[in-house]
Design a protein around this motif. Structure first.
Motif, PDB file in Angstrom:
ATOM      1  N   LYS A 147       0.833  -1.205   0.000  1.00 27.20           N
ATOM      2  CA  LYS A 147       0.000   0.000   0.000  1.00 27.20           C
ATOM      3  C   LYS A 147       0.867   1.255   0.000  1.00 27.20           C
ATOM      4  CE  LYS A 147      -3.783   2.210   2.459  1.00 27.20           C
ATOM      5  NZ  LYS A 147      -4.700   2.132   3.591  1.00 27.20           N
ATOM      6  N   SER A 148       1.957   1.243   0.757  1.00 28.09           N
ATOM      7  CA  SER A 148       2.827   2.416   0.811  1.00 28.09           C
ATOM      8  C   SER A 148       3.489   2.668  -0.545  1.00 28.09           C
ATOM      9  CB  SER A 148       3.888   2.241   1.895  1.00 28.09           C
ATOM     10  OG  SER A 148       4.705   1.125   1.615  1.00 28.09           O
ATOM     11  N   ARG A 149       3.841   1.601  -1.248  1.00 22.73           N
ATOM     12  CA  ARG A 149       4.449   1.751  -2.571  1.00 22.73           C
ATOM     13  C   ARG A 149       3.450   2.347  -3.562  1.00 22.73           C
ATOM     14  NH1 ARG A 149       9.233  -0.004  -5.484  1.00 22.73           N
ATOM     15  NH2 ARG A 149       8.760   0.778  -7.549  1.00 22.73           N
ATOM     16  N   ILE A 150       2.192   1.928  -3.495  1.00 24.59           N
ATOM     17  CA  ILE A 150       1.154   2.455  -4.387  1.00 24.59           C
ATOM     18  C   ILE A 150       0.928   3.937  -4.123  1.00 24.59           C
ATOM     19  CG2 ILE A 150      -1.307   2.345  -4.952  1.00 24.59           C
ATOM     20  CD1 ILE A 150      -1.136  -0.661  -4.500  1.00 24.59           C
ATOM     21  N   VAL A 151       0.858   4.324  -2.843  1.00 23.36           N
ATOM     22  CA  VAL A 151       0.639   5.727  -2.489  1.00 23.36           C
ATOM     23  C   VAL A 151       1.813   6.578  -2.954  1.00 23.36           C
ATOM     24  CG1 VAL A 151       0.411   7.320  -0.538  1.00 23.36           C
ATOM     25  CG2 VAL A 151      -0.891   5.183  -0.565  1.00 23.36           C
ATOM     26  N   ARG A 152       3.047   6.080  -2.746  1.00 22.57           N
ATOM     27  CA  ARG A 152       4.235   6.838  -3.152  1.00 22.57           C
ATOM     28  C   ARG A 152       4.265   7.015  -4.669  1.00 22.57           C
ATOM     29  NH1 ARG A 152       9.577   3.897  -2.108  1.00 22.57           N
ATOM     30  NH2 ARG A 152       8.952   2.973  -4.067  1.00 22.57           N
ATOM     31  N   ASP A 153       3.981   5.955  -5.427  1.00 24.71           N
ATOM     32  CA  ASP A 153       3.967   6.047  -6.885  1.00 24.71           C
ATOM     33  C   ASP A 153       2.854   6.972  -7.389  1.00 24.71           C
ATOM     34  OD1 ASP A 153       6.106   4.336  -6.926  1.00 24.71           O
ATOM     35  OD2 ASP A 153       4.952   2.587  -7.574  1.00 24.71           O
TER      36      ASP A 153
ATOM     37  N   THR B 240       4.019  10.550  -6.795  1.00 23.24           N
ATOM     38  CA  THR B 240       5.104  10.844  -7.732  1.00 23.24           C
ATOM     39  C   THR B 240       4.532  11.146  -9.116  1.00 23.24           C
ATOM     40  OG1 THR B 240       6.584   9.360  -6.513  1.00 23.24           O
ATOM     41  CG2 THR B 240       7.226   9.933  -8.754  1.00 23.24           C
ATOM     42  N   THR B 241       3.553  10.378  -9.541  1.00 23.46           N
ATOM     43  CA  THR B 241       2.919  10.595 -10.838  1.00 23.46           C
ATOM     44  C   THR B 241       2.205  11.935 -10.888  1.00 23.46           C
ATOM     45  OG1 THR B 241       2.591   8.209 -11.067  1.00 23.46           O
ATOM     46  CG2 THR B 241       1.277   9.627 -12.494  1.00 23.46           C
ATOM     47  N   ILE B 242       1.483  12.279  -9.823  1.00 21.08           N
ATOM     48  CA  ILE B 242       0.778  13.567  -9.776  1.00 21.08           C
ATOM     49  C   ILE B 242       1.761  14.727  -9.847  1.00 21.08           C
ATOM     50  CG2 ILE B 242      -0.690  15.049  -8.315  1.00 21.08           C
ATOM     51  CD1 ILE B 242      -2.163  12.702  -9.670  1.00 21.08           C
ATOM     52  N   ILE B 243       2.873  14.637  -9.148  1.00 22.10           N
ATOM     53  CA  ILE B 243       3.881  15.714  -9.152  1.00 22.10           C
ATOM     54  C   ILE B 243       4.501  15.868 -10.537  1.00 22.10           C
ATOM     55  CG2 ILE B 243       6.163  16.364  -8.266  1.00 22.10           C
ATOM     56  CD1 ILE B 243       5.244  15.170  -5.563  1.00 22.10           C
ATOM     57  N   ILE B 244       4.827  14.760 -11.189  1.00 19.54           N
ATOM     58  CA  ILE B 244       5.421  14.832 -12.529  1.00 19.54           C
ATOM     59  C   ILE B 244       4.433  15.428 -13.530  1.00 19.54           C
ATOM     60  CG2 ILE B 244       6.237  13.421 -14.466  1.00 19.54           C
ATOM     61  CD1 ILE B 244       7.574  11.608 -12.364  1.00 19.54           C
ATOM     62  N   VAL B 245       3.181  15.021 -13.457  1.00 19.26           N
ATOM     63  CA  VAL B 245       2.159  15.563 -14.369  1.00 19.26           C
ATOM     64  C   VAL B 245       1.984  17.059 -14.126  1.00 19.26           C
ATOM     65  CG1 VAL B 245      -0.309  15.508 -14.920  1.00 19.26           C
ATOM     66  CG2 VAL B 245       0.971  13.382 -14.722  1.00 19.26           C
ATOM     67  N   ALA B 246       1.969  17.490 -12.874  1.00 24.13           N
ATOM     68  CA  ALA B 246       1.818  18.915 -12.565  1.00 24.13           C
ATOM     69  C   ALA B 246       3.008  19.716 -13.099  1.00 24.13           C
ATOM     70  CB  ALA B 246       1.683  19.112 -11.049  1.00 24.13           C
ATOM     71  N   LEU B 247       4.219  19.187 -12.938  1.00 25.15           N
ATOM     72  CA  LEU B 247       5.402  19.891 -13.456  1.00 25.15           C
ATOM     73  C   LEU B 247       5.366  19.992 -14.982  1.00 25.15           C
ATOM     74  CD1 LEU B 247       8.237  18.455 -11.198  1.00 25.15           C
ATOM     75  CD2 LEU B 247       7.330  20.784 -11.198  1.00 25.15           C
ATOM     76  N   LEU B 248       4.967  18.922 -15.640  1.00 25.36           N
ATOM     77  CA  LEU B 248       4.878  18.973 -17.097  1.00 25.36           C
ATOM     78  C   LEU B 248       3.795  19.949 -17.559  1.00 25.36           C
ATOM     79  CD1 LEU B 248       5.369  15.212 -18.030  1.00 25.36           C
ATOM     80  CD2 LEU B 248       6.922  17.103 -18.525  1.00 25.36           C
ATOM     81  N   CYS B 249       2.686  20.022 -16.827  1.00 25.76           N
ATOM     82  CA  CYS B 249       1.635  20.996 -17.163  1.00 25.76           C
ATOM     83  C   CYS B 249       2.161  22.418 -17.046  1.00 25.76           C
ATOM     84  CB  CYS B 249       0.428  20.813 -16.253  1.00 25.76           C
ATOM     85  SG  CYS B 249      -0.575  19.387 -16.670  1.00 25.76           S
TER      86      CYS B 249
END
Length: 80
Positions: A48-54, A57-66
């Motif tokens: 569960k911790s790995r899923i939350v961390r990933d 991480t995905t949300i942060i990368i998408v926000a930076l690319l936006c």
């Protein structure tokens, strides 16, 4: 004469059909399902911790690319 008898016997051997059980559809089907079962045994599910961390991480990368694409869009709008 011996050569002719050998040729005839070799021709008879080649014409005889031997049924190989490995070529039957049911055998291939069973083998495929057996392989699927073995693959399910190899699956490792993330914690569960790995899923939350990933996820974060995905949300942060998408926000930076936006933000980067928004910046490029704003700069290209100023140039025209």
């Amino acid at each position: 004469m011996k050569n002719k008898s050998k040729v005839v016997s070799e021709d008879n051997k080649s014409k005889v059909k031997v049924k190989d059980p490995k070529k039957k559809f049911s055998y291939k089907f069973k083998k495929w399902f057996f392989g699927i079962g073995k693959e399910f045994g190899r699956i490792t599910w993330p914690s569960k911790s790995r899923i939350v961390r990933d996820f974060f991480t995905t949300i942060i990368i998408v926000a930076l690319l936006c933000l980067i694409f928004l910046g490029f869009d704003q700069i290209s709008g100023l140039i025209k």
